[in-house]
Design a protein around this motif. Sequence first.
Motif, PDB file in Angstrom:
ATOM      1  N   HIS A 169       0.856  -1.185   0.000  1.00  0.00           N
ATOM      2  CA  HIS A 169       0.000   0.000   0.000  1.00  0.00           C
ATOM      3  C   HIS A 169       0.894   1.237   0.000  1.00  0.00           C
ATOM      4  O   HIS A 169       2.041   1.191   0.464  1.00  0.00           O
ATOM      5  N   THR A 170       0.373   2.330  -0.518  1.00  0.00           N
ATOM      6  CA  THR A 170       1.044   3.627  -0.403  1.00  0.00           C
ATOM      7  C   THR A 170       0.111   4.597   0.292  1.00  0.00           C
ATOM      8  O   THR A 170      -1.117   4.475   0.202  1.00  0.00           O
ATOM      9  N   LYS A 171       0.704   5.547   0.978  1.00  0.00           N
ATOM     10  CA  LYS A 171      -0.080   6.564   1.684  1.00  0.00           C
ATOM     11  C   LYS A 171       0.658   7.890   1.593  1.00  0.00           C
ATOM     12  O   LYS A 171       1.845   7.972   1.901  1.00  0.00           O
ATOM     13  N   VAL A 172      -0.055   8.920   1.166  1.00  0.00           N
ATOM     14  CA  VAL A 172       0.520  10.261   1.078  1.00  0.00           C
ATOM     15  C   VAL A 172       0.380  10.947   2.442  1.00  0.00           C
ATOM     16  O   VAL A 172      -0.711  11.011   2.999  1.00  0.00           O
ATOM     17  N   LEU A 173       1.491  11.457   2.963  1.00  0.00           N
ATOM     18  CA  LEU A 173       1.485  12.147   4.248  1.00  0.00           C
ATOM     19  C   LEU A 173       1.438  13.659   4.090  1.00  0.00           C
ATOM     20  O   LEU A 173       0.822  14.353   4.899  1.00  0.00           O
ATOM     21  N   ALA A 174       2.102  14.180   3.063  1.00  0.00           N
ATOM     22  CA  ALA A 174       2.159  15.632   2.858  1.00  0.00           C
ATOM     23  C   ALA A 174       2.416  15.925   1.394  1.00  0.00           C
ATOM     24  O   ALA A 174       3.046  15.131   0.690  1.00  0.00           O
ATOM     25  N   LYS A 194      -0.532  19.017   5.099  1.00  0.00           N
ATOM     26  CA  LYS A 194      -0.753  17.711   5.719  1.00  0.00           C
ATOM     27  C   LYS A 194      -1.963  17.042   5.065  1.00  0.00           C
ATOM     28  O   LYS A 194      -3.008  17.655   4.889  1.00  0.00           O
ATOM     29  N   ILE A 195      -1.792  15.771   4.692  1.00  0.00           N
ATOM     30  CA  ILE A 195      -2.844  15.029   4.012  1.00  0.00           C
ATOM     31  C   ILE A 195      -3.301  13.861   4.887  1.00  0.00           C
ATOM     32  O   ILE A 195      -2.477  13.053   5.321  1.00  0.00           O
ATOM     33  N   ASP A 196      -4.593  13.775   5.130  1.00  0.00           N
ATOM     34  CA  ASP A 196      -5.173  12.627   5.833  1.00  0.00           C
ATOM     35  C   ASP A 196      -5.654  11.630   4.790  1.00  0.00           C
ATOM     36  O   ASP A 196      -6.837  11.597   4.430  1.00  0.00           O
ATOM     37  N   ASP A 197      -4.725  10.848   4.285  1.00  0.00           N
ATOM     38  CA  ASP A 197      -4.975   9.938   3.172  1.00  0.00           C
ATOM     39  C   ASP A 197      -5.609   8.648   3.685  1.00  0.00           C
ATOM     40  O   ASP A 197      -4.941   7.638   3.873  1.00  0.00           O
ATOM     41  N   THR A 198      -6.916   8.686   3.918  1.00  0.00           N
ATOM     42  CA  THR A 198      -7.655   7.511   4.357  1.00  0.00           C
ATOM     43  C   THR A 198      -8.693   7.168   3.301  1.00  0.00           C
ATOM     44  O   THR A 198      -9.604   7.966   3.042  1.00  0.00           O
ATOM     45  N   PHE A 199      -8.540   6.008   2.679  1.00  0.00           N
ATOM     46  CA  PHE A 199      -9.480   5.621   1.628  1.00  0.00           C
ATOM     47  C   PHE A 199     -10.776   5.151   2.279  1.00  0.00           C
ATOM     48  O   PHE A 199     -10.764   4.296   3.163  1.00  0.00           O
ATOM     49  N   PRO A 200     -11.919   5.709   1.873  1.00  0.00           N
ATOM     50  CA  PRO A 200     -13.199   5.347   2.499  1.00  0.00           C
ATOM     51  C   PRO A 200     -13.533   3.869   2.294  1.00  0.00           C
ATOM     52  O   PRO A 200     -13.239   3.287   1.245  1.00  0.00           O
ATOM     53  N   LYS A 201     -14.144   3.255   3.306  1.00  0.00           N
ATOM     54  CA  LYS A 201     -14.547   1.854   3.183  1.00  0.00           C
ATOM     55  C   LYS A 201     -15.649   1.705   2.142  1.00  0.00           C
ATOM     56  O   LYS A 201     -15.673   0.741   1.387  1.00  0.00           O
ATOM     57  N   LYS A 202     -16.569   2.651   2.140  1.00  0.00           N
ATOM     58  CA  LYS A 202     -17.618   2.675   1.131  1.00  0.00           C
ATOM     59  C   LYS A 202     -17.313   3.822   0.184  1.00  0.00           C
ATOM     60  O   LYS A 202     -17.458   4.984   0.540  1.00  0.00           O
ATOM     61  N   PHE A 203     -16.866   3.467  -1.019  1.00  0.00           N
ATOM     62  CA  PHE A 203     -16.419   4.504  -1.944  1.00  0.00           C
ATOM     63  C   PHE A 203     -17.095   4.363  -3.287  1.00  0.00           C
ATOM     64  O   PHE A 203     -17.267   3.250  -3.804  1.00  0.00           O
ATOM     65  N   SER A 204     -17.498   5.507  -3.850  1.00  0.00           N
ATOM     66  CA  SER A 204     -18.021   5.561  -5.204  1.00  0.00           C
ATOM     67  C   SER A 204     -17.473   6.808  -5.874  1.00  0.00           C
ATOM     68  O   SER A 204     -17.572   7.906  -5.318  1.00  0.00           O
ATOM     69  N   MET A 205     -16.875   6.636  -7.051  1.00  0.00           N
ATOM     70  CA  MET A 205     -16.354   7.785  -7.759  1.00  0.00           C
ATOM     71  C   MET A 205     -17.464   8.718  -8.236  1.00  0.00           C
ATOM     72  O   MET A 205     -17.204   9.839  -8.659  1.00  0.00           O
ATOM     73  N   HIS A 206     -18.698   8.252  -8.140  1.00  0.00           N
ATOM     74  CA  HIS A 206     -19.825   9.076  -8.540  1.00  0.00           C
ATOM     75  C   HIS A 206     -20.394   9.883  -7.374  1.00  0.00           C
ATOM     76  O   HIS A 206     -21.372  10.606  -7.536  1.00  0.00           O
ATOM     77  N   ASP A 207     -19.774   9.747  -6.199  1.00  0.00           N
ATOM     78  CA  ASP A 207     -20.163  10.550  -5.044  1.00  0.00           C
ATOM     79  C   ASP A 207     -20.010  12.029  -5.386  1.00  0.00           C
ATOM     80  O   ASP A 207     -18.994  12.449  -5.937  1.00  0.00           O
ATOM     81  N   ALA A 208     -21.015  12.838  -5.041  1.00  0.00           N
ATOM     82  CA  ALA A 208     -20.979  14.265  -5.370  1.00  0.00           C
ATOM     83  C   ALA A 208     -19.817  14.982  -4.717  1.00  0.00           C
ATOM     84  O   ALA A 208     -19.384  16.038  -5.198  1.00  0.00           O
ATOM     85  N   ASN A 209     -19.279  14.431  -3.614  1.00  0.00           N
ATOM     86  CA  ASN A 209     -18.161  15.068  -2.921  1.00  0.00           C
ATOM     87  C   ASN A 209     -16.818  14.799  -3.602  1.00  0.00           C
ATOM     88  O   ASN A 209     -15.835  15.472  -3.303  1.00  0.00           O
ATOM     89  N   ILE A 210     -16.747  13.810  -4.483  1.00  0.00           N
ATOM     90  CA  ILE A 210     -15.516  13.490  -5.205  1.00  0.00           C
ATOM     91  C   ILE A 210     -15.473  14.379  -6.447  1.00  0.00           C
ATOM     92  O   ILE A 210     -16.148  14.116  -7.439  1.00  0.00           O
ATOM     93  N   THR A 211     -14.668  15.429  -6.389  1.00  0.00           N
ATOM     94  CA  THR A 211     -14.666  16.419  -7.469  1.00  0.00           C
ATOM     95  C   THR A 211     -13.477  16.287  -8.414  1.00  0.00           C
ATOM     96  O   THR A 211     -13.369  17.044  -9.382  1.00  0.00           O
TER      97      THR A 211
END
Length: 357
Positions: A169-174, A194-211
């Motif tokens: 896995h990779t994780k971006v910290l900053a 600072k980046i809180d790189d936490t991938f959501p457990k329930k994810f959809s690229m069609h989520d309105a918040n994913i811009t």
Amino acid sequence: MFNVLLMMYSLRTWLLLLACCSTLIPAYTQHAQLEYLKKHPNVTWMASFEGQYSFNPTEAGPDRTILTKFYQDPSTPIEPNLRNYILVKLFLEAMEGNLPCYKDAELTQLLPVEQLRAMAIRTDTITTINPQTYESNTQVVQLEWNPADVHSLATHSVIYYDRSTTNYHTKVLAVSLLGLDNLGGNSVPAFWIKIDDTFPKKFSMHDANITWGGIVMTTQLTNLRTDYLKELKNTDNHELTQRLYEQALMSDKRVESSAGYGQGEWLDKLAVLETYRPVVDTIITYDPLTYEEMVHVRTDNIEPQSISEIRLVQEWYYDDKRKTLFQRLRALAPMVEVKDKGGSYVYKRPLHYIRYD
């Protein structure tokens, strides 16, 4: 949603307005996710590395990534090239105080938003010589950061191995925005986010918040260099390139040919082994007594320890509600040298792609 028309106004006026509604950021001195991974028993190996991503190769920055399946919020009027969206977005969010900023990539020195805004405007003295009279003319000019100058993203990340899933896995910290100093490809980070790189457990690229989002592949300029890795944890005598060799040959990981991520053929174990024994040359000789033709195939076996670069294939997304980037690793590709008939180095190519999806 930000309107990039704000950039048409004076940055000084804009910053003064922002100062009236500043958002306070807690003074985190350690990255909680990094500490969590260091202590997690299933994480048996971890190393940090630096990266650089240029999502818009047509701009001033060098072509440092391959961006495919790109999409972004169509309602955001960012010009001239929509691929600049994430770079401008991070700049505006940082200047509004919505993202925690630091002076260093290790996130040890918090940068208050007031100091960040002060850095955005500076004065300089320019002296010119009149070619006719040889008289000097000194002027004091005001220089302002322009988000349109940002051409690429520097990253401070970690790569780690989870023994419970046998996945990397990779994780971006900053991250840092490059180009604000107006030095082109030689830019240096002015500040780090600072980046809180936490991938959501329930994810959809069609989520309105994913811009914003896309599949990102590093290139020869930005591939992961094994000699640049800074090891942070190793509890099982882990060696990255050797483990990738074992995964490709002996695990249930799917392995794709070198034609490209999502474009190659699936390889069985014998085919994977053959990628480590490429044919270099075919030599035809004749028996001097029988004149029988003899064909000799010369191979150049590739040892895992000789691999020094690895291509990363990642999915990147931006969540406008959480105000953060996040990503997940989709594949790793060991890179090997391609040489001409004289044995001279030409370029590097992927050996194959080990998939983690």
